[in-house]
Design an enzyme around this catalytic site. Sequence first.
Site, mmCIF file in Angstrom:
data_model
loop_
_atom_site.group_PDB
_atom_site.id
_atom_site.type_symbol
_atom_site.label_atom_id
_atom_site.label_comp_id
_atom_site.label_asym_id
_atom_site.label_seq_id
_atom_site.Cartn_x
_atom_site.Cartn_y
_atom_site.Cartn_z
ATOM 1 N N ARG A 103 0.804 -1.219 0.000
ATOM 2 C CA ARG A 103 0.000 0.000 0.000
ATOM 3 C C ARG A 103 0.839 1.272 0.000
ATOM 4 N NH1 ARG A 103 -2.325 -4.166 2.410
ATOM 5 N NH2 ARG A 103 -4.562 -4.506 2.108
ATOM 6 N N HIS A 156 2.979 -12.639 -5.308
ATOM 7 C CA HIS A 156 1.867 -12.791 -4.371
ATOM 8 C C HIS A 156 1.409 -14.251 -4.339
ATOM 9 C CE1 HIS A 156 -1.615 -11.755 -1.972
ATOM 10 N NE2 HIS A 156 -1.288 -10.471 -1.993
ATOM 11 N N ASP A 186 -1.636 -9.401 8.751
ATOM 12 C CA ASP A 186 -1.421 -8.733 7.462
ATOM 13 C C ASP A 186 -0.401 -7.633 7.735
ATOM 14 O OD1 ASP A 186 -1.540 -7.967 4.846
ATOM 15 O OD2 ASP A 186 -3.558 -7.103 4.938
ATOM 16 N N GLU A 246 5.142 -12.316 1.198
ATOM 17 C CA GLU A 246 5.504 -11.437 0.092
ATOM 18 C C GLU A 246 6.780 -10.646 0.425
ATOM 19 O OE1 GLU A 246 1.836 -9.108 -0.731
ATOM 20 O OE2 GLU A 246 0.972 -10.552 0.672
#
Length: 360
Positions: free
Chosen positions: A97, A192, A261, A324
């Site tokens: 992000r 991913h 996450d 990732e």
Amino acid sequence: MNEAVEASVDTREEAPGSSRRFGTDASGDPVTALVIGSEALAVTLLDRGATVNRIRLRDRRADDAWTDVALGFADMAGYLAHPDAFLGGLIGRFANRIAGAAFDLEGQRYTLDANNGNNTLHGGAAGFDRRHWQVTAHTPFTLELALTSPDGDGGFPGRLDVTARYTVEGSTLDLAIEAVTDAPTPVSLTSHLYLNLAGHGSVDEHVLRVPAGRVLAVDATSIPGDVVDVADAGLDLRDGVDLGRARRRPVPQVAAVGGIDHPYLPDGEGLREIADLSLPGTGRAVRLLADQPSVQVYTGNVLATGVPGHGGALYRPGDGVALEAQQCPDAPNRPDLPSTVLQPGQTRRVHIRWEFRTAD
């Protein structure tokens, strides 16, 4: 094709070095599936998104059966129905992000594609995982693909030329990515890939170890905040923790995003172990090595599909874990984090290696 590969062809649906029509993308362009592999590992890749579609691991403990250990779909219909699952895609221009879908660089403000609330996720709605890549080399053991991202793509400055080379040797899958630009631009590239060593169902019984003493805390939208101690945050994975317990820990950071996450900051530099995932009782495991400063551990908190994946089942939250290896998220807005800006004349290199293993 060498003898080892020939001997294993009849145990799999596709032979290393082969290719076939996989379907068409949203623009109606053909998508090709290409296979590389060895007598221990078979990897199916797509030229759409440089995507890892399937990884089949030979299990000597189960009479040489082949187990699907990566999440993916049988044809393009699944990928088109669920693009935001990012299953197996090569992510760019910027993994993870960027807050506010904007950043400043050399006195200029750049506005990006906001595809995750007010933020940019994985390069925007038309990230590299949704592009057609050119196949530049394909052998039974290697696949090389290339992509050009023009100046202004997704709001990012500069032209970016990227190559990705996948290689299988024994039970190891290796990914080497290189990128060059003609203007300063932030770059973060990763895979991913979702893993499930059972081949189906929940990953709750998997044990994950991440050798990182620090992690970036996140808010409810997964935008990173302070660098914190993993133990203080209730996110310590250094000794190995079963994922069912880890993603349900009664701590604020887990509650904020409904699981894990989080960007972990592995110890050390260069190509080194950044994670180890195993499934007790099966003998199946994978060691992940990378040369990136961060690894996003994502326990598939909102993963859900209406199209069956490999094995014919729908994917549900917690059915896969993504590890990732990448640059730090939101680094273009964070001068306290390692710079992600690639300059003309430089080459951004990313090296990720999955070392699978099975018990004899």
